[in-house]
Design an enzyme around this catalytic site. Structure first.
Site, PDB file in Angstrom:
ATOM      1  N   CYS A 144      -5.687  15.664 -23.121  1.00  0.00           N
ATOM      2  CA  CYS A 144      -4.439  16.375 -22.856  1.00  0.00           C
ATOM      3  C   CYS A 144      -4.388  16.945 -21.449  1.00  0.00           C
ATOM      4  CB  CYS A 144      -4.232  17.474 -23.882  1.00  0.00           C
ATOM      5  SG  CYS A 144      -5.504  18.731 -23.810  1.00  0.00           S
TER       6      CYS A 144
ATOM      7  N   GLY B 245       3.416  -4.451   9.385  1.00  0.00           N
ATOM      8  CA  GLY B 245       3.632  -3.765  10.647  1.00  0.00           C
ATOM      9  C   GLY B 245       2.460  -2.938  11.130  1.00  0.00           C
TER      10      GLY B 245
ATOM     11  N   ARG C   3       4.927 -13.723   0.719  1.00  0.00           N
ATOM     12  CA  ARG C   3       4.046 -12.805   0.000  1.00  0.00           C
ATOM     13  C   ARG C   3       4.846 -12.191  -1.141  1.00  0.00           C
ATOM     14  NH1 ARG C   3       4.001  -8.896   5.104  1.00  0.00           N
ATOM     15  NH2 ARG C   3       6.135  -8.199   5.014  1.00  0.00           N
TER      16      ARG C   3
ATOM     17  N   HIS D  75      11.760  -1.331   9.286  1.00  0.00           N
ATOM     18  CA  HIS D  75      10.524  -0.635   8.939  1.00  0.00           C
ATOM     19  C   HIS D  75      10.764   0.532   7.996  1.00  0.00           C
ATOM     20  CE1 HIS D  75       7.391   2.435   9.684  1.00  0.00           C
ATOM     21  NE2 HIS D  75       6.605   1.377   9.555  1.00  0.00           N
TER      22      HIS D  75
ATOM     23  N   MET E 233      -0.600  -4.043  11.890  1.00  0.00           N
ATOM     24  CA  MET E 233      -1.482  -4.691  12.841  1.00  0.00           C
ATOM     25  C   MET E 233      -0.652  -5.528  13.799  1.00  0.00           C
ATOM     26  SD  MET E 233      -4.872  -4.601  11.260  1.00  0.00           S
ATOM     27  CE  MET E 233      -5.284  -6.116  10.542  1.00  0.00           C
TER      28      MET E 233
ATOM     29  N   ARG F 169      -1.998 -14.049  14.841  1.00  0.00           N
ATOM     30  CA  ARG F 169      -1.485 -13.108  13.835  1.00  0.00           C
ATOM     31  C   ARG F 169      -2.617 -12.513  13.016  1.00  0.00           C
ATOM     32  NH1 ARG F 169       2.652 -16.622  10.370  1.00  0.00           N
ATOM     33  NH2 ARG F 169       3.664 -14.588  10.080  1.00  0.00           N
TER      34      ARG F 169
ATOM     35  N   TYR G 263      -5.497   8.767 -28.534  1.00  0.00           N
ATOM     36  CA  TYR G 263      -4.227   8.925 -27.826  1.00  0.00           C
ATOM     37  C   TYR G 263      -4.440   9.615 -26.481  1.00  0.00           C
ATOM     38  CZ  TYR G 263      -4.386  13.820 -29.221  1.00  0.00           C
ATOM     39  OH  TYR G 263      -4.770  15.123 -29.373  1.00  0.00           O
TER      40      TYR G 263
ATOM     41  N   LYS H  50      -2.027 -13.471   4.317  1.00  0.00           N
ATOM     42  CA  LYS H  50      -1.144 -14.322   5.109  1.00  0.00           C
ATOM     43  C   LYS H  50      -1.748 -15.714   5.251  1.00  0.00           C
ATOM     44  CE  LYS H  50       0.921 -12.128   8.531  1.00  0.00           C
ATOM     45  NZ  LYS H  50       0.707 -11.368   9.784  1.00  0.00           N
TER      46      LYS H  50
ATOM     47  N   SER I 211      -9.671  17.415 -28.602  1.00  0.00           N
ATOM     48  CA  SER I 211      -8.768  17.032 -27.534  1.00  0.00           C
ATOM     49  C   SER I 211      -9.464  17.396 -26.226  1.00  0.00           C
ATOM     50  CB  SER I 211      -7.451  17.793 -27.679  1.00  0.00           C
ATOM     51  OG  SER I 211      -6.637  17.527 -26.573  1.00  0.00           O
TER      52      SER I 211
END
Ligand code: ADP
Ligand code: MG
Ligand code: MG
Length: 889
Positions: free
Chosen positions: A836, A101, A336, A452, A103, A92, A856, A22, A768
């Site tokens: 995998c 929300g 933001r 919220h 803090m 703030r 992969y 902020k 693998s």
């Protein structure tokens, strides 16, 4: 001497670590000349020193704060506490990552019995002055003095009722003065002290409280959920106030530069006339859509549109902006990067490339792979009939079915027990987070698209409907009503967060598809990535889905799943129970054509891409009934029907189950150990693969079978199994007259295999890494026991940073993977390697696979798009050495 305090014009947007998100953005906006009320920021380091000095503000910080305050006072031409010309400020919080929300913020600081009169005189608006003062007492008492807001709300409501008002705007200056007297009594009663009148004392108490709020319960939970480190600390922003509550030419609002739900490039937001700060998000009054501002204050709207455009161009990201209008003049209070749904993230990234704001690589980095899960979720079947009970705001897309609960704690409890629930609340607050986490979706009767509940649900990718005023919630008797329909606690409902519709009962859902923009973005990803993406698929349907999602092969086909089918399991059991070789062969011959059919379907669906088939892996007892159940049945029969044939059969079965019983099945008779002792099983499976390959070859379809031997720890195991497969291949090739190109490899899932990978590579064409078993065997954890019993505690106490079964443990398990790759390639430089385990579909693990040089990754079909994007990001980040962090930024 460390600088702990920065005036807004001294900072900039790159100083997030020090100024918090902020603060850094307030400085940046000041720098580029936007109308930001002036102020200063106390750094996150100051917060850390506060904690180091036993929760007291160090003298140096205090001095620098007073100096900055003096500058602010001079700039504003007002003084904190000056009865004739008072400065009012907001205090703030603002950490490095935004924690919406979480803090606490205090507005109107500097108000006291004297300054309120000054404000009244200066503004010629006593009503406004006393309203602001009572708001300040209420907020300050809650945040700093820890007095529950409830007491103030209660008093306010009583006063309103007694005067016969419906809403706050009807209150007069005198009414507010009366309320203030009552508020002060509440403070006195709870703290045994008078409400602090000295503004400097107020200021430092507030600063302490913001520092303290870094460690309140909500903040701690939020950090844990979003993996934000605890040591970062929060900055404190002190900013001169502007007032949206000065009358009908004033107001306050929030807006996104694009629609955060769909990505559509239009301003999206809400505002309230004659209101202050959090009135918009709190969901107390339902606000107006931003488009209405165009009618009400055309000039302000025009200026705001231009500003939001400018901010987006400047940050090259969709912005979430807070603004306030004071007597027709626009002020920007925060910006933001806006949180958005996956759908919106993709659309915005693609649009911004088209608009020339960013390039393709940046666009790829702007979409968080984890979010894509949302899009690959199921939605309501278009053909299903919807009997809509009520309609609210479509606040977060996707559909969800669950039982109605009205309380966050209850939602958490039921959710953790595995019950699917929908949290239904008038509105949600940060204290409800744990309940939202445990729910399938959220439904509120109040609040708008930026309330919220909406913001949190979108962030979590959960379905959410807000502001559904048609439902009347009765929390006490645990029910809600729509007209004369009553929905009780634990009744099942379905909500569609894309349309805002609420329906009774469960409704059929369908599988997701990829939108054109999504396909385009994934196409860009494919051009950037250097690592292949395959899928784990055990049947033709999954393989088709995987191919559709862009898989370039099957990395793991688990043959045991083909045995589990209800028609096959009796044959499998016959094979297991066989007393001799002939009987076993008879059963195997019945199984062979069935497996062959599956392989044909899978090979065909992969259209020439490689398919890795793993031979039988689990211990045989998994195909037999449970011992405990059998014992009960046998005992019953012994009493009721001792001569029966059934008893004989069951006794035999029980005998076999006892023979196969193991102390520790995870480390028992499984994997290639089965192939060593029952070679005929592996022989049958290998032949089924080769017959299938030969048949497709005849049809002119290319096939690349890769036969994989599981759980090898010693090269000699692989050597024997390899010979067995080679023999099966020659038999089939001779019989069919078809040449089949195949390779034989192994899964690396035992530490010994990784440590002797140079030897093992002599017999293997590919490796693998089965990172699920490798994690079990490296940690010595059995996954089910660990996840069921102690892993959660490990993570809570930070013994482990994450669940290693979800996120690859790079330090330990990863070292074995690295070792395996290096040693293997020492023997065979061209050795093909892949992963995998479930980790193949997790972004940080994919990044690791890229760094380690694997060829992969393989993951479940629904995660293939995510893996394609994550693989592209790994390549871009490592090439450009860009360390862009997503999480909550
Ligand atoms: P959060 O991080 O919870 O959004 P903020 O610090 O942004 O908290 O502030 C809460 C509300 O107060 C926001 O609506 C914000 O716009 C408003 N606000 C903060 N500072 C001021 C100020 N100086 N003047 C007017 N409104 C403010
Ligand atoms: Mg804010
Ligand atoms: Mg395994």
């Amino acid at each position: 001497m460390e600088k702990f305090v920065y005036l807004f014009h001294e900072g900039n947007g790159n100083m997030r670590d020090l100024l918090g998100g902020k603060g850094a953005n307030l400085a940046e906006m000041t720098r580029i000349g936007l109308p930001v009320p002036y102020g200063f920021t106390i750094t996150t380091h100051a917060c850390n020193t506060y904690y180091e000095s036993n929760k007291t503000v160090p003298e140096l910080v205090e001095r620098q704060t007073l100096e900055a305050l003096a500058c602010l006072e001079e700039r504003m031409g007002k003084k904190l506490g000056d009865p004739l010309n008072p400065l009012l400020v907001s205090v703030r919080s603002g950490s490095v990552f935004s924690m919406p929300g979480m803090m606490d913020t205090i507005l109107n600081l500097g108000m006291n019995d004297e300054t309120v009169e000054g404000v009244a005189a200066l503004t010629n608006n006593p009503r406004f002055a006393f309203d602001s003062y009572r708001r300040f007492i209420q907020m300050f008492s809650n945040v700093v003095l820890n007095i529950d807001t409830f007491y103030f709300e209660q008093l306010l409501e009583e006063t309103r009722e007694q005067k016969g008002y419906v809403s706050d705007p009807e209150m007069t200056a005198e009414d507010w003065q009366e309320v203030i007297v009552g508020y002060k009594q509440i403070v006195k009663k709870h703290t045994r002290k008078d409400f602090p009148q000295n503004p400097k004392e107020q200021l430092f108490l507030a600063i302490n409280a913001v520092f303290d709020s870094w460690n309140n319960q909500r903040a701690i939970v939020y950090r844990r959920l979003n993996k934000i480190p605890d040591h970062l600390g929060t900055a404190v922003n002190i900013q001169s106030m502007v007032f949206g509550n000065m009358g009908n030419d004033s107001g306050t609002g929030v807006a996104f530069t694009r629609n955060p739900s769909t990505g559509e490039p239009v301003l999206y937001g809400e505002y309230l006339i004659n209101a202050q700060g959090e009135d918009v998000v709190a969901g107390i009054r339902t606000p107006q859509p931003i488009a209405a501002l165009k009618e009400e204050m055309p000039e302000v709207y025009q200026q705001f549109t231009e500003t939001s455009h400018r901010l987006e161009q400047h940050y090259k990201e969709m912005q979430d902006i807070e603004f306030t209008v004071e007597r027709g003049k626009l002020f920007i209070l925060q910006t933001r990067n806006g949180k958005r749904t996956a759908q919106a993230a993709i659309r915005i990234a693609v649009d911004m490339v088209k608009e020339g704001i960013i390039d393709r690589r940046t666009a790829l980095l702007h979409v968080d792979p984890d979010q894509l899960n949302q899009l690959l979720h199921r939605r309501i079947d278009d053909t299903a009939t919807r009997k809509v009970l009520a309609k609210g705001l479509p606040a977060s897309p996707g559909a969800a079915t669950g039982q109605v609960v009205f309380d966050a704690d209850e939602a958490e409890q039921l959710g953790n027990e595995g019950t699917k629930v929908i949290l239904v609340r008038p509105e949600t607050t940060p204290d409800d987070i744990h309940g939202i986490v445990a729910s399938q979706g959220v439904l509120t009767s109040r609040g708008g698209m930026t309330s919220h509940a909406a913001v949190v649900a979108r962030g979590m990718g959960k379905a959410c409907i807000c502001g559904c005023e048609a439902i009347k919630i009765d929390l006490r008797s645990k029910k809600f009503t729509v007209g004369d329909r009553v929905v009780h606690y634990r009744d099942t409902i379905t909500i569609d967060g894309s349309t805002g519709e609420i329906m009774l009962g469960e409704i059929s859902m369908i599988d997701p598809e990829l939108s054109p923009e999504f396909q385009l973005l994934l196409g860009w990803a494919d051009q950037e990535r250097k690592i292949g993406v395959r899928a784990n698929a055990d049947n033709p349907e999954d393989t088709k889905k995987a191919f559709e999602f862009g898989a370039e092969g099957v990395g793991l086909c688990r043959t045991e799943h083909m045995f589990m089918d209800q028609y096959r399991i009796p044959i499998v059991q016959k094979m297991i129970l066989a007393d001799n070789y002939e009987e076993r062969m008879e059963a195997l011959e019945q199984l062979l054509p069935m497996q062959q059919g599956d392989f044909e379907g899978i090979f065909e669906a992969m259209q020439g891409y490689p398919v890795t088939v793993r031979l039988l892996d689990p211990p045989l007892h998994e195909f037999l009934p449970y011992k405990e159940e059998l014992i009960v049945e046998v005992t019953k029969l012994q009493i009721l029907d001792p001569q029966s044939k059934e008893l004989k059969q069951k006794e035999q079965l029980l005998k076999k189950v006892r023979q196969l019983d193991e102390f520790n099945p995870m480390l028992g008779h499984r994997g290639c150990r089965l192939g060593m002792t029952y070679p005929e099983i592996y022989d049958m499976q290998a032949k089924a693969i080769f017959y299938a390959a030969a048949k497709l070859a005849e049809k002119g379809i290319e096939v690349q079978p890769e036969i994989m031997i599981p759980l090898v720890g010693h090269v000699n195991e692989l050597k024997q199994m390899r010979q067995l497969v080679v023999n099966a291949a020659s038999t089939v090739q001779e019989e069919t007259g078809t040449t089949i190109h195949y390779t034989i490899g192994t899964m690396i899932e035992i530490p010994r295999a990784a440590l002797t990978a140079d030897k093992i590579a002599e017999e293997a064409d590919f490796f693998s890494f089965g990172t699920n078993d490798l994690t079990q065997t490296t940690f010595g954890f059995s996954r089910d026991d660990a996840e069921g019993k102690f892993l959660q505690a490990y993570i809570e106490h930070k013994v482990l940073p994450e669940n290693p079964f979800a996120v690859l443990d790079q330090e330990g398990v990863g070292k074995l993977v690295e070792t395996g790759v290096q040693l293997g390639r020492l023997t065979k430089p061209s050795l093909k390697t892949g992963i995998c385990g479930e980790h193949g579909g997790e972004k940080s693990s994919i990044d690791f696979c890229y760094k380690t040089g694997l060829n992969y990754v393989s993951c479940s079909p629904y995660r293939v798009p995510l893996a394609r994007l994550a693989a592209a990001q790994a390549a871009i980040r490592h090439q450009e050495n860009k360390q862009e962090v997503f999480t909550t930024a």
